[in-house]
Design a protein around this motif. Structure first.
Motif, mmCIF file in Angstrom:
data_model
loop_
_atom_site.group_PDB
_atom_site.id
_atom_site.type_symbol
_atom_site.label_atom_id
_atom_site.label_comp_id
_atom_site.label_asym_id
_atom_site.label_seq_id
_atom_site.Cartn_x
_atom_site.Cartn_y
_atom_site.Cartn_z
ATOM 1 N N PRO A 49 0.741 -1.395 -0.167
ATOM 2 C CA PRO A 49 0.054 -0.017 -0.074
ATOM 3 C C PRO A 49 0.761 1.384 -0.171
ATOM 4 O O PRO A 49 0.129 2.492 -0.280
ATOM 5 C CB PRO A 49 -1.006 -0.216 1.301
ATOM 6 N N LEU A 50 2.183 1.413 0.156
ATOM 7 C CA LEU A 50 2.730 2.453 0.154
ATOM 8 C C LEU A 50 3.715 2.623 -1.151
ATOM 9 O O LEU A 50 4.371 3.838 -1.409
ATOM 10 C CB LEU A 50 3.922 2.579 1.309
ATOM 11 N N HIS A 51 3.273 1.668 -1.952
ATOM 12 C CA HIS A 51 3.618 1.865 -3.538
ATOM 13 C C HIS A 51 2.340 1.818 -4.359
ATOM 14 O O HIS A 51 1.660 0.906 -4.705
ATOM 15 C CB HIS A 51 4.435 0.684 -4.152
ATOM 16 N N ALA A 52 1.865 3.211 -4.396
ATOM 17 C CA ALA A 52 0.719 3.455 -5.049
ATOM 18 C C ALA A 52 0.698 4.647 -5.869
ATOM 19 O O ALA A 52 1.362 5.515 -5.829
ATOM 20 C CB ALA A 52 -0.273 3.588 -3.892
ATOM 21 N N LEU A 53 -0.250 4.818 -6.792
ATOM 22 C CA LEU A 53 -0.691 5.777 -7.639
ATOM 23 C C LEU A 53 -1.866 6.536 -7.412
ATOM 24 O O LEU A 53 -2.948 5.838 -7.140
ATOM 25 C CB LEU A 53 -0.577 5.481 -9.219
ATOM 26 N N VAL A 54 -2.074 7.740 -6.543
ATOM 27 C CA VAL A 54 -3.320 8.383 -6.119
ATOM 28 C C VAL A 54 -3.597 9.575 -6.865
ATOM 29 O O VAL A 54 -2.742 10.448 -7.179
ATOM 30 C CB VAL A 54 -2.800 8.693 -4.757
ATOM 31 N N ARG A 55 -4.950 9.517 -6.971
ATOM 32 C CA ARG A 55 -5.334 10.695 -7.934
ATOM 33 C C ARG A 55 -5.101 11.868 -6.805
ATOM 34 O O ARG A 55 -5.726 11.692 -5.835
ATOM 35 C CB ARG A 55 -6.579 10.441 -8.373
ATOM 36 N N ARG A 56 -5.066 12.903 -7.601
ATOM 37 C CA ARG A 56 -4.956 14.152 -6.696
ATOM 38 C C ARG A 56 -6.236 14.364 -5.899
ATOM 39 O O ARG A 56 -6.459 15.059 -4.552
ATOM 40 C CB ARG A 56 -4.421 15.529 -7.314
ATOM 41 N N ARG A 57 -7.322 14.091 -6.524
ATOM 42 C CA ARG A 57 -8.845 14.570 -6.255
ATOM 43 C C ARG A 57 -9.084 13.488 -4.767
ATOM 44 O O ARG A 57 -9.952 13.791 -4.386
ATOM 45 C CB ARG A 57 -9.781 14.003 -7.308
ATOM 46 N N CYS A 58 -8.230 12.784 -4.384
ATOM 47 C CA CYS A 58 -8.502 11.762 -3.311
ATOM 48 C C CYS A 58 -7.858 12.775 -1.986
ATOM 49 O O CYS A 58 -8.081 12.263 -0.941
ATOM 50 C CB CYS A 58 -7.655 10.744 -3.101
ATOM 51 N N ARG A 59 -7.498 13.923 -2.177
ATOM 52 C CA ARG A 59 -7.032 14.819 -0.853
ATOM 53 C C ARG A 59 -8.094 14.985 0.253
ATOM 54 O O ARG A 59 -7.896 14.529 1.216
ATOM 55 C CB ARG A 59 -6.557 16.004 -1.359
ATOM 56 N N ASP A 60 -9.275 15.009 -0.497
ATOM 57 C CA ASP A 60 -10.282 15.452 0.746
ATOM 58 C C ASP A 60 -10.806 14.365 1.372
ATOM 59 O O ASP A 60 -11.116 14.397 2.618
ATOM 60 C CB ASP A 60 -11.480 16.115 0.030
ATOM 61 N N SER A 61 -10.717 13.303 0.607
ATOM 62 C CA SER A 61 -11.067 12.016 1.341
ATOM 63 C C SER A 61 -10.001 11.758 2.303
ATOM 64 O O SER A 61 -10.581 11.095 3.474
ATOM 65 C CB SER A 61 -11.289 10.711 0.288
ATOM 66 N N LEU A 62 -8.901 11.881 2.053
ATOM 67 C CA LEU A 62 -7.767 11.470 3.088
ATOM 68 C C LEU A 62 -7.808 12.423 4.231
ATOM 69 O O LEU A 62 -7.526 12.155 5.521
ATOM 70 C CB LEU A 62 -6.384 11.514 2.335
ATOM 71 N N ARG A 121 -10.394 13.730 5.642
ATOM 72 C CA ARG A 121 -11.341 13.590 6.410
ATOM 73 C C ARG A 121 -11.003 12.067 7.159
ATOM 74 O O ARG A 121 -11.351 11.993 8.452
ATOM 75 C CB ARG A 121 -12.852 12.941 5.676
ATOM 76 N N PHE A 122 -10.492 11.206 6.434
ATOM 77 C CA PHE A 122 -10.066 9.914 7.074
ATOM 78 C C PHE A 122 -9.083 10.409 8.268
ATOM 79 O O PHE A 122 -9.426 9.844 9.551
ATOM 80 C CB PHE A 122 -9.167 9.006 6.039
ATOM 81 N N LEU A 123 -8.172 11.242 8.095
ATOM 82 C CA LEU A 123 -6.997 11.527 9.186
ATOM 83 C C LEU A 123 -7.831 12.361 10.174
ATOM 84 O O LEU A 123 -7.708 12.005 11.452
ATOM 85 C CB LEU A 123 -6.164 12.415 8.557
ATOM 86 N N ALA A 124 -8.786 13.066 10.194
ATOM 87 C CA ALA A 124 -9.660 14.076 11.042
ATOM 88 C C ALA A 124 -10.309 13.044 11.902
ATOM 89 O O ALA A 124 -10.638 13.261 13.202
ATOM 90 C CB ALA A 124 -10.503 14.909 10.403
ATOM 91 N N ALA A 125 -10.876 11.779 11.323
ATOM 92 C CA ALA A 125 -11.781 11.127 11.954
ATOM 93 C C ALA A 125 -10.771 9.921 12.898
ATOM 94 O O ALA A 125 -11.231 9.061 13.549
ATOM 95 C CB ALA A 125 -12.457 10.021 11.087
#
Length: 188
Positions: free
Chosen positions: A132-145, A147-151
Motif C-alpha cells: 500500500p505504500l507503492h501506489a498511484l493516487v489521484r489528486r482528487r483523493c486529498r479531501d477523502s484523506l 476526512r479520514f485523518l480527521a476521524a
C-alpha cells in the motif's frame, strides 16, 4: 482513458524506530542515502519529485526540492506524508513510494499508471500481498484523506478500502518492495 501526468512523493517522514531512530532516508546504502536510490530509479518515470520529511530538512533539501513536512504533528504515520504530498501535488496523480525501498524500479510507476484507469488509486501487489505504500493516487483523493485523518484513521490499507481502487501486478519483480528496516538489512 488517457494516462495521468504523474508527480512523486518519497516518504521519509517517519521516526525510524526500527532503524535505531536514525533518519532512514539518509542512511547510506552502497555509498548513497536510501532516498537517493529511490529518486534515481523513479526520476525517468515521473515529473516533479518531493521528499516528505519531518527532520533533517536541510540535508534532504540538498537532494531534492521541495521537501514537504507533515501538516499533522507527532509523526502520525505514512498517511500524513501522503496527505502532504497530495497538498503539494502539481499533477493529476501522485506516485507514493517509501524511502527505504532502494530496489524500486520505474516499471512500478508504469504498471500503476496502466492499472489506474478510471479508479482513484492503484496499489502494487508483489504476488503475495498488497504494497500500500507503492501506489498511484489521484489528486482528487486529498479531501477523502483529510476526512479520514480527521476521524482518527491511521492505517493506509483502511483508507484505500474507502476508495475505488485497482491492483497493479508486480509479481514478477517482488524484489522492488524489499525494504530496509534495520541496520542489519543494509548488509543482506
Amino acid at each position: 482513458m488517457a494516462e495521468p501526468t504523474v508527480s512523486a512523493v518519497i516518504l521519509a517522514g517517519g521516526r525510524g524506530r526500527r532503524m535505531g531512530y536514525q533518519d532512514k532516508g539518509l542512511v547510506e546504502c552502497n555509498g548513497q542515502p536510501l532516498v537517493a536510490h529511490v529518486m534515481a530509479a523513479i526520476a525517468p518515470c515521473v515529473g516533479d519529485i518531493a521528499i516528505n520529511a519531518n527532520r533533517n530538512l536541510d540535508e534532504y533539501g540538498r537532494l531534492s526540492r521541495p521537501v514537504i513536512k507533515d501538516r499533522h504533528p507527532d509523526y502520525p504515520g505514512p498517511l500524513a506524508g501522503i496527505a502532504a504530498g497530495l497538498d503539494w501535488c502539481p499533477t493529476e496523480a501522485l506516485f507514493v513510494v517509501p524511502c527505504d525501498t532502494p530496489g524500486i524500479h520505474g516499471c512500478c510507476v508504469e504498471r500503476l499508471r496502466a492499472a489506474l484507469d478510471g479508479a482513484e488509486i492503484a496499489v502494487a501487489h508483489d504476488g503475495h500481498r498488497l504494497q500500500p505504500l507503492h501506489a498511484l493516487v489521484r489528486r482528487r483523493c486529498r479531501d477523502s484523506l483529510t476526512r479520514f485523518l480527521a476521524a482518527g484513521g491511521r492505517r493506509v490499507d483502511q483508507w484505500i478500502e474507502t476508495l475505488d481502487w485497482r491492483q497493479a501486478d508486480c509479481s514478477d519483480r517482488p524484489e522492488m518492495f524489499f525494504n530496509i528496516n534495520s541496520p542489519e538489512a543494509l548488509h543482506d
